[in-house]
Design a protein around this motif. Sequence first.
Motif, PDB file in Angstrom:
ATOM      1  N   ASN A  19       0.808  -1.215   0.000  1.00 15.45           N
ATOM      2  CA  ASN A  19       0.000   0.000   0.000  1.00 15.45           C
ATOM      3  C   ASN A  19       0.851   1.279   0.000  1.00 15.45           C
ATOM      4  O   ASN A  19       0.325   2.373   0.147  1.00 15.45           O
ATOM      5  N   THR A  72      -9.541  -2.568   7.658  1.00 17.41           N
ATOM      6  CA  THR A  72      -9.907  -2.724   9.064  1.00 17.41           C
ATOM      7  C   THR A  72     -11.428  -2.590   9.191  1.00 17.41           C
ATOM      8  O   THR A  72     -12.087  -3.378   9.883  1.00 17.41           O
ATOM      9  N   ASN A  75     -13.206  -5.708   7.870  1.00 19.45           N
ATOM     10  CA  ASN A  75     -13.137  -6.828   8.822  1.00 19.45           C
ATOM     11  C   ASN A  75     -14.066  -6.598  10.013  1.00 19.45           C
ATOM     12  O   ASN A  75     -14.804  -7.494  10.426  1.00 19.45           O
ATOM     13  N   HIS A  96      -4.200 -10.204  10.915  1.00 18.43           N
ATOM     14  CA  HIS A  96      -4.237  -8.742  10.911  1.00 18.43           C
ATOM     15  C   HIS A  96      -5.240  -8.212  11.925  1.00 18.43           C
ATOM     16  O   HIS A  96      -4.975  -7.230  12.620  1.00 18.43           O
ATOM     17  N   GLU A 101      -4.715  -4.028  13.835  1.00 15.24           N
ATOM     18  CA  GLU A 101      -5.898  -3.176  13.678  1.00 15.24           C
ATOM     19  C   GLU A 101      -6.131  -2.345  14.923  1.00 15.24           C
ATOM     20  O   GLU A 101      -7.251  -1.885  15.197  1.00 15.24           O
ATOM     21  N   ASP A 180     -10.371 -12.864   5.373  1.00 19.62           N
ATOM     22  CA  ASP A 180      -9.775 -11.541   5.162  1.00 19.62           C
ATOM     23  C   ASP A 180      -8.969 -11.621   3.868  1.00 19.62           C
ATOM     24  O   ASP A 180      -7.867 -12.157   3.841  1.00 19.62           O
ATOM     25  N   ALA A 182      -7.585  -9.217   1.996  1.00 22.85           N
ATOM     26  CA  ALA A 182      -6.873  -7.983   1.620  1.00 22.85           C
ATOM     27  C   ALA A 182      -5.975  -8.261   0.417  1.00 22.85           C
ATOM     28  O   ALA A 182      -5.749  -7.379  -0.409  1.00 22.85           O
ATOM     29  N   ARG A 183      -5.465  -9.493   0.332  1.00 18.43           N
ATOM     30  CA  ARG A 183      -4.617  -9.882  -0.808  1.00 18.43           C
ATOM     31  C   ARG A 183      -5.210 -11.101  -1.526  1.00 18.43           C
ATOM     32  O   ARG A 183      -4.482 -11.983  -1.990  1.00 18.43           O
TER      33      ARG A 183
HETATM   34  C1  LIG Z   1      -4.206  -9.035   5.973  1.00 19.55           C
HETATM   35  C2  LIG Z   1      -4.703  -7.629   5.999  1.00 19.55           C
HETATM   36  N1  LIG Z   1      -5.983  -7.386   6.298  1.00 19.55           N
HETATM   37  C3  LIG Z   1      -6.484  -6.153   6.270  1.00 19.55           C
HETATM   38  C4  LIG Z   1      -5.688  -5.077   5.941  1.00 19.55           C
HETATM   39  C5  LIG Z   1      -6.331  -3.737   5.770  1.00 19.55           C
HETATM   40  O1  LIG Z   1      -5.941  -2.740   6.521  1.00 19.55           O
HETATM   41  P1  LIG Z   1      -6.299  -1.198   6.339  1.00 19.55           P
HETATM   42  O2  LIG Z   1      -7.279  -0.906   7.412  1.00 19.55           O
HETATM   43  O3  LIG Z   1      -5.005  -0.547   6.523  1.00 19.55           O
HETATM   44  O4  LIG Z   1      -6.897  -0.956   4.982  1.00 19.55           O
HETATM   45  C6  LIG Z   1      -4.325  -5.262   5.704  1.00 19.55           C
HETATM   46  C7  LIG Z   1      -3.422  -4.116   5.451  1.00 19.55           C
HETATM   47  O5  LIG Z   1      -2.271  -4.115   5.765  1.00 19.55           O
HETATM   48  C8  LIG Z   1      -3.825  -6.574   5.717  1.00 19.55           C
HETATM   49  O6  LIG Z   1      -2.531  -6.820   5.439  1.00 19.55           O
END
Ligand SMILES: Cc1ncc(COP(=O)(O)O)c(C=O)c1O
Length: 354
Positions: A19, A72, A75, A96, A101, A180, A182-183
């Motif tokens: 990011n 965050t 989730n 995460h 978070e 989750d 995110a990736r």
């Molecule tokens: C596994 C994972 N979940 C969720 C997030 C999302 O986080 P953010 O609230 O920074 O968008 C991240 C970001 O680093 C992450 O690596």
Amino acid sequence: MTDAIRRHDPLVKGFASDNYAGVHPEILQAVALANEGHQIAYGEDVYTQALQEVFRGHFGPSAQAWPVFNGTGANVVALRAMTAPWEAVVCAESAHIHTDEGGAPERSAGLKLLTVPTPDGRLTPELIDTQAWGFGDEHRAQPRVVSITQATELGTLYTPEGVRAICEHAHQLGMLVHLDGARATNAAAALGVPLRAFTTDAGVDVLSFGGTKAGLMFGEAIVVLNPDAVRGLRYLRKNSMQLASKMRFVSVQFEALLAGDLWLRNARNANAMAARLAEAVRRIPGVEVPRAVQANAVFAILPAEVTQRLQKRFRFYTWNEATGEVRWMTAFDTTEADVDTFAAAVAEEMRAQA
Ligand SMILES: Cc1ncc(COP(=O)(O)O)c(C=O)c1O
């Protein structure tokens, strides 16, 4: 014309996180396309409506997408919608939601997290059982959701079969599964499967789908795959401060990412650059790559002095001070030249150390 001034060097890239990257030009174009004129606020716009079809194309006919600002938020809102106040979430200790978070699940959602140590960020049915117990015991927060991360925080992947085994086990216990993602795009690209292979088809109930790390400016989506798994999502998104008034700009970014193959091109590049980096640094005497490199993260163990010197030249994080493990992430815009320059710098600093 703008009065804003470019205040950074666009040629400087690091390996701290995916990011840190900017916005993919096709996404920026889409934002401009959705600009001008007025659209109904709070998700009643034509872009958010069209997006439902795009998500259904990837995740199947019962998928519902709920755009939010960040991961965050995705989730926390997803898990709030999946649990009653007396219920708990089983997750890896490295998840995460537990480590990064800021306590949001506990603080803003009052969620009890039941964490499980794992060797590589991945849960298994056996590991889940170390916390999934005490059903019906009023003294124990009731295990209700298993939350897994794909790709994991340690750069590892679940196979579709691995996710299916977790979902079957959780469902047998009367629990739900949150992923989750995110990736998630990096995972699908690395596994060579559609996004639905380790989500809808594996039995996942609710997904936090990542946009930011995949090339968006910002924005993630909660994707409900099993409508019976959530309650009150519409209200919870708002009272968790995740309802964007100008939602069209989140939605159109997702359309640009997912309607064609941009998600795959971006993820493939990030993954390929991580593989290239791992291969290069493995050849440097004294550098250890202790974990499997399966998506876009490379972990390495270096002498602390080398890390300090390298960090003056490139941004990246130390993962574990005690072991000297560092984390390098690649992004959709990482180039072969970026990787080669960085690997050469690692080699140079290791030689200086010797
Ligand atoms: C596994 C994972 N979940 C969720 C997030 C999302 O986080 P953010 O609230 O920074 O968008 C991240 C970001 O680093 C992450 O690596």
